[in-house]
Design a protein around this motif. Sequence first.
Motif, short mmCIF file in Angstrom:
data_model
loop_
_atom_site.label_atom_id
_atom_site.label_comp_id
_atom_site.label_asym_id
_atom_site.label_seq_id
_atom_site.Cartn_x
_atom_site.Cartn_y
_atom_site.Cartn_z
N GLN A 1 -5.80 -0.42 -5.43
CA GLN A 1 -5.96 0.35 -4.20
C GLN A 1 -5.17 -0.29 -3.06
O GLN A 1 -4.51 0.39 -2.29
CB GLN A 1 -7.44 0.46 -3.83
CG GLN A 1 -7.70 1.29 -2.60
CD GLN A 1 -7.31 2.74 -2.76
OE1 GLN A 1 -7.45 3.33 -3.83
NE2 GLN A 1 -6.80 3.34 -1.71
N ALA B 1 -1.49 0.45 -3.53
CA ALA B 1 -1.16 1.83 -3.18
C ALA B 1 -1.15 2.02 -1.66
O ALA B 1 -0.24 2.64 -1.11
CB ALA B 1 -2.16 2.78 -3.83
N THR B 2 -2.15 1.48 -1.00
CA THR B 2 -2.23 1.60 0.46
C THR B 2 -1.06 0.89 1.12
O THR B 2 -0.44 1.42 2.05
CB THR B 2 -3.56 1.02 0.97
OG1 THR B 2 -4.63 1.71 0.35
CG2 THR B 2 -3.69 1.13 2.47
N THR B 3 -0.76 -0.31 0.65
CA THR B 3 0.34 -1.09 1.22
C THR B 3 1.67 -0.38 1.02
O THR B 3 2.49 -0.31 1.95
CB THR B 3 0.38 -2.49 0.58
OG1 THR B 3 -0.89 -3.11 0.78
CG2 THR B 3 1.45 -3.36 1.20
N LYS B 4 1.90 0.16 -0.18
CA LYS B 4 3.15 0.89 -0.44
C LYS B 4 3.28 2.08 0.49
O LYS B 4 4.35 2.36 1.03
CB LYS B 4 3.21 1.35 -1.89
CG LYS B 4 3.64 0.29 -2.86
CD LYS B 4 3.78 0.87 -4.26
CE LYS B 4 4.28 -0.16 -5.22
NZ LYS B 4 4.42 0.38 -6.59
N SER B 5 2.18 2.79 0.68
CA SER B 5 2.19 3.95 1.56
C SER B 5 2.51 3.56 3.00
O SER B 5 3.34 4.18 3.67
CB SER B 5 0.83 4.66 1.49
OG SER B 5 0.74 5.68 2.45
N LYS B 6 1.86 2.52 3.48
CA LYS B 6 2.09 2.06 4.85
C LYS B 6 3.52 1.54 5.03
O LYS B 6 4.16 1.81 6.05
CB LYS B 6 1.08 0.99 5.25
CG LYS B 6 -0.31 1.55 5.45
CD LYS B 6 -1.29 0.48 5.87
CE LYS B 6 -2.67 1.09 6.09
NZ LYS B 6 -3.63 0.09 6.55
N ALA C 1 6.13 2.49 3.30
CA ALA C 1 7.02 3.65 3.27
C ALA C 1 7.04 4.34 4.63
O ALA C 1 8.11 4.75 5.12
CB ALA C 1 6.59 4.62 2.18
N SER C 2 5.88 4.46 5.24
CA SER C 2 5.79 5.08 6.57
C SER C 2 6.55 4.24 7.60
O SER C 2 7.31 4.79 8.42
CB SER C 2 4.32 5.21 6.98
OG SER C 2 4.20 5.70 8.28
#
Length: 86
Positions: free
Chosen positions: A43, A46-51, A53-54
């Motif tokens: 988790q 996934a959260t770190t990758k999303s942040k 990417a943003s």
Amino acid sequence: MARAGGITNAVNVGIAVQADWENREFISNISLNVRRLFEFLLQFEATTKSKLASLNEKLDVLERRLEVLEVQVSTASANPSVFASH
């Protein structure tokens, strides 16, 4: 005497069974905690990758804006009469 040895043997077996159950419970708890840690790490990833990417998208926008500003400053420096007030 055979009877006393049988009781002792039964007690030893009982102790061994109890120890086995305690070991199994300990291993089960360790396994559960390892699973929870693994799920947390998935988790977190996934959260770190999303942040990230943003943030990368925001940096791309800022870099493009900076490039436009640099061109405008370069143009203004090369031709100051265009920007002079009349």
